[in-house]
Design a protein around this motif. Structure first.
Motif, mmCIF file in Angstrom:
data_model
loop_
_atom_site.group_PDB
_atom_site.id
_atom_site.type_symbol
_atom_site.label_atom_id
_atom_site.label_comp_id
_atom_site.label_asym_id
_atom_site.label_seq_id
_atom_site.Cartn_x
_atom_site.Cartn_y
_atom_site.Cartn_z
ATOM 1 N N GLY A 1 -2.523 -6.392 -6.778
ATOM 2 C CA GLY A 1 -2.986 -5.949 -5.620
ATOM 3 C C GLY A 1 -2.183 -4.632 -4.930
ATOM 4 O O GLY A 1 -2.297 -4.537 -3.679
ATOM 5 N N VAL A 2 -1.427 -4.066 -5.712
ATOM 6 C CA VAL A 2 -0.423 -3.240 -5.233
ATOM 7 C C VAL A 2 -1.084 -1.688 -5.504
ATOM 8 O O VAL A 2 -1.622 -1.485 -6.333
ATOM 9 N N SER A 3 -1.405 -0.983 -4.224
ATOM 10 C CA SER A 3 -1.746 0.344 -4.322
ATOM 11 C C SER A 3 -0.689 1.344 -3.921
ATOM 12 O O SER A 3 0.644 1.129 -4.030
ATOM 13 N N GLY A 4 -1.130 2.585 -3.930
ATOM 14 C CA GLY A 4 0.106 3.623 -3.547
ATOM 15 C C GLY A 4 0.581 4.053 -4.848
ATOM 16 O O GLY A 4 -0.081 4.008 -5.886
ATOM 17 N N ASP A 5 1.829 4.757 -4.763
ATOM 18 C CA ASP A 5 2.657 5.206 -5.860
ATOM 19 C C ASP A 5 3.340 4.037 -6.426
ATOM 20 O O ASP A 5 4.384 3.573 -5.494
ATOM 21 N N VAL A 6 3.201 3.526 -7.720
ATOM 22 C CA VAL A 6 3.992 2.411 -8.109
ATOM 23 C C VAL A 6 4.722 2.800 -9.423
ATOM 24 O O VAL A 6 4.113 3.385 -10.269
ATOM 25 N N SER A 7 6.017 2.337 -9.783
ATOM 26 C CA SER A 7 6.545 2.481 -10.911
ATOM 27 C C SER A 7 7.061 1.279 -11.404
ATOM 28 O O SER A 7 7.789 0.530 -10.531
ATOM 29 N N ALA A 8 7.037 1.009 -12.636
ATOM 30 C CA ALA A 8 7.716 0.007 -13.320
ATOM 31 C C ALA A 8 8.572 0.228 -14.531
ATOM 32 O O ALA A 8 7.801 0.831 -15.218
ATOM 33 N N THR A 9 9.907 0.034 -14.667
ATOM 34 C CA THR A 9 10.713 0.221 -15.524
ATOM 35 C C THR A 9 11.307 -1.056 -16.193
ATOM 36 O O THR A 9 11.857 -1.929 -15.265
ATOM 37 N N THR A 10 11.262 -1.246 -17.592
ATOM 38 C CA THR A 10 11.869 -2.377 -17.993
ATOM 39 C C THR A 10 12.781 -2.107 -19.313
ATOM 40 O O THR A 10 12.241 -0.950 -19.881
ATOM 41 N N VAL A 11 13.389 -2.879 -19.925
ATOM 42 C CA VAL A 11 13.866 -2.937 -21.125
ATOM 43 C C VAL A 11 12.986 -3.462 -22.292
ATOM 44 O O VAL A 11 12.271 -2.923 -23.075
ATOM 45 N N SER A 12 12.937 -5.002 -21.903
ATOM 46 C CA SER A 12 11.993 -5.555 -22.845
ATOM 47 C C SER A 12 10.911 -6.622 -21.882
ATOM 48 O O SER A 12 10.296 -7.458 -22.527
ATOM 49 N N GLY A 13 11.133 -6.570 -20.659
ATOM 50 C CA GLY A 13 10.371 -7.128 -19.842
ATOM 51 C C GLY A 13 8.934 -6.896 -19.772
ATOM 52 O O GLY A 13 8.709 -5.739 -19.927
ATOM 53 N N GLU B 1 0.850 -1.266 -0.111
ATOM 54 C CA GLU B 1 0.074 -0.047 -0.100
ATOM 55 C C GLU B 1 0.732 1.378 -0.009
ATOM 56 O O GLU B 1 0.150 2.425 0.035
ATOM 57 N N ASN B 2 2.274 1.327 -0.053
ATOM 58 C CA ASN B 2 3.165 2.145 0.124
ATOM 59 C C ASN B 2 3.618 2.351 -1.460
ATOM 60 O O ASN B 2 3.312 1.882 -2.329
ATOM 61 N N ASP B 3 4.854 3.323 -1.432
ATOM 62 C CA ASP B 3 5.512 3.247 -2.520
ATOM 63 C C ASP B 3 6.114 2.038 -3.089
ATOM 64 O O ASP B 3 7.030 1.183 -2.073
ATOM 65 N N THR B 4 6.082 1.617 -4.314
ATOM 66 C CA THR B 4 6.814 0.472 -4.896
ATOM 67 C C THR B 4 7.306 0.861 -6.239
ATOM 68 O O THR B 4 6.690 1.431 -7.108
ATOM 69 N N HIS B 5 8.642 0.372 -6.229
ATOM 70 C CA HIS B 5 9.243 0.547 -7.426
ATOM 71 C C HIS B 5 10.080 -0.582 -8.017
ATOM 72 O O HIS B 5 10.518 -1.279 -7.263
ATOM 73 N N ALA B 6 9.654 -1.295 -9.266
ATOM 74 C CA ALA B 6 10.276 -2.158 -9.713
ATOM 75 C C ALA B 6 10.944 -2.002 -11.159
ATOM 76 O O ALA B 6 10.420 -1.343 -12.164
ATOM 77 N N ARG B 7 12.009 -2.893 -11.335
ATOM 78 C CA ARG B 7 12.872 -2.530 -12.666
ATOM 79 C C ARG B 7 13.180 -3.769 -13.113
ATOM 80 O O ARG B 7 13.454 -4.823 -12.205
ATOM 81 N N SER B 8 13.316 -3.852 -14.360
ATOM 82 C CA SER B 8 13.633 -5.231 -14.940
ATOM 83 C C SER B 8 14.435 -5.072 -16.277
ATOM 84 O O SER B 8 14.075 -4.085 -16.976
ATOM 85 N N VAL B 9 15.443 -5.870 -16.694
ATOM 86 C CA VAL B 9 15.839 -6.077 -18.027
ATOM 87 C C VAL B 9 14.774 -6.734 -18.852
ATOM 88 O O VAL B 9 14.269 -6.164 -19.635
ATOM 89 N N SER B 10 14.819 -7.821 -18.772
ATOM 90 C CA SER B 10 14.118 -8.910 -19.530
ATOM 91 C C SER B 10 13.044 -9.619 -18.765
ATOM 92 O O SER B 10 12.225 -10.284 -19.364
ATOM 93 N N GLY B 11 12.982 -9.722 -17.273
ATOM 94 C CA GLY B 11 12.363 -10.526 -16.612
ATOM 95 C C GLY B 11 10.745 -9.885 -16.488
ATOM 96 O O GLY B 11 10.668 -8.795 -16.627
ATOM 97 N N GLU B 12 9.856 -10.837 -16.319
ATOM 98 C CA GLU B 12 8.386 -10.547 -16.245
ATOM 99 C C GLU B 12 8.174 -9.761 -14.883
ATOM 100 O O GLU B 12 8.632 -10.622 -13.679
ATOM 101 N N ILE B 13 7.281 -9.019 -14.609
ATOM 102 C CA ILE B 13 7.191 -8.327 -13.342
ATOM 103 C C ILE B 13 5.451 -8.666 -13.262
ATOM 104 O O ILE B 13 4.921 -8.049 -14.141
#
Length: 267
Positions: A128-140, A112-124
């Protein structure tokens, strides 16, 4: 501060954790919200490449990472590396989560808080994630389920799928990745989707109240809502209008890809 080296299967528990940092290469990563004590469980790991676990009791911060895998270098990681680990972590749902993987698949659920996820090619997968969420990938690819809150997505060729989303803010940018969003928009919701050559498909409830603006240079624009107006000009196409009260807003822009708006079930 306490530090451990994990070279084989291991289970550990910790005191209060308010911030979690995880960086892995290959394998599987699960980060789950729980009411129980913070726990780390490693079921498989390449013993030649140990994980370093650090617990800062003063900051209530838990870090699990390879020594030479930094946040700044994560998305540019090009080394041939065999290191792999299957890692499961449970921490409180109000914990701040920073997770990074290279080729590993990652699931982040229930926060429910800040969540930041990064990936090169892995799937994310964000479940049920709320709050401020960011997801950054190359090809994932990124899949968001039952989203509530704010989501910012950025990728070169990765796809974004939002299922059963009720975002306050959704910003998605991809060069060639597809964006598929099944949304129920609360009042004042703001959705902005942009690609160069990746197709965009949006599904909204039949009774939605929102302003719609779609634009493409050469892609096809299509809508199941008859209230919207199409304008075709040389080098530019647009589809726009107001659906009922128009309290929310949805915009999508592509260069060469199609944009499709579908009518879902009533809310």
């Amino acid at each position: 501060m306490p530090q451990w080296t994990i070279e084989g299967p291991e289970r550990m528990t910790f005191g209060r954790v308010a911030s979690l940092n995880v960086r892995t290469v290959a394998g599987k990563l699960a980060i789950l919200a729980s009411d129980g004590p913070p726990t780390l469980e490693v079921t498989e790991i390449d013993s030649a490449s140990p994980l370093i676990v650090t617990y800062d009791e003063a900051l209530n911060e838990l870090t699990i990472a390879y020594k030479d895998l930094t946040w700044d270098g994560l998305l540019g990681w090009l080394r041939r590396d065999r290191r792999s680990a299957n890692v499961s972590i449970t921490v409180p749902r109000n914990c701040t989560v920073n997770a990074g993987v290279v080729t590993a698949s990652a699931v982040v659920a229930g926060f429910e808080n800040d969540t930041h996820a990064r990936s090169v090619s892995g799937e994310i997968v964000l479940d049920g994630v709320s709050g401020d969420v960011s997801a950054t990938t190359v090809s994932g690819d990124v899949e968001s389920r039952a989203m509530v809150g704010n989501l910012a997505f950025k990728s070169v060729s990765g796809d974004l799928t939002v299922a059963d989303g009720s975002p306050r803010r959704l910003r998605a940018n991809s060069v060639s990745g597809r964006i598929t969003a099944d949304l129920a928009l609360p009042p004042t919701a703001h959705v902005t989707l942009n690609t160069v050559s990746g197709g965009i498909l949006v599904r909204l409830p039949e009774t939605v109240e929102t302003d719609v603006t779609f634009r493409s240079t050469s892609g096809r624009l299509a809508s199941s809502f008859d209230e919207l107006t199409t304008v075709n000009k040389p080098g530019s196409k647009s589809l726009s209008g107001r659906l009922r009260g128009g309290m929310a807003s949805v915009s999508a822009v592509t260069v060469s890809a199609d944009i499709t708006l579908l009518k879902g079930d009533k809310e």
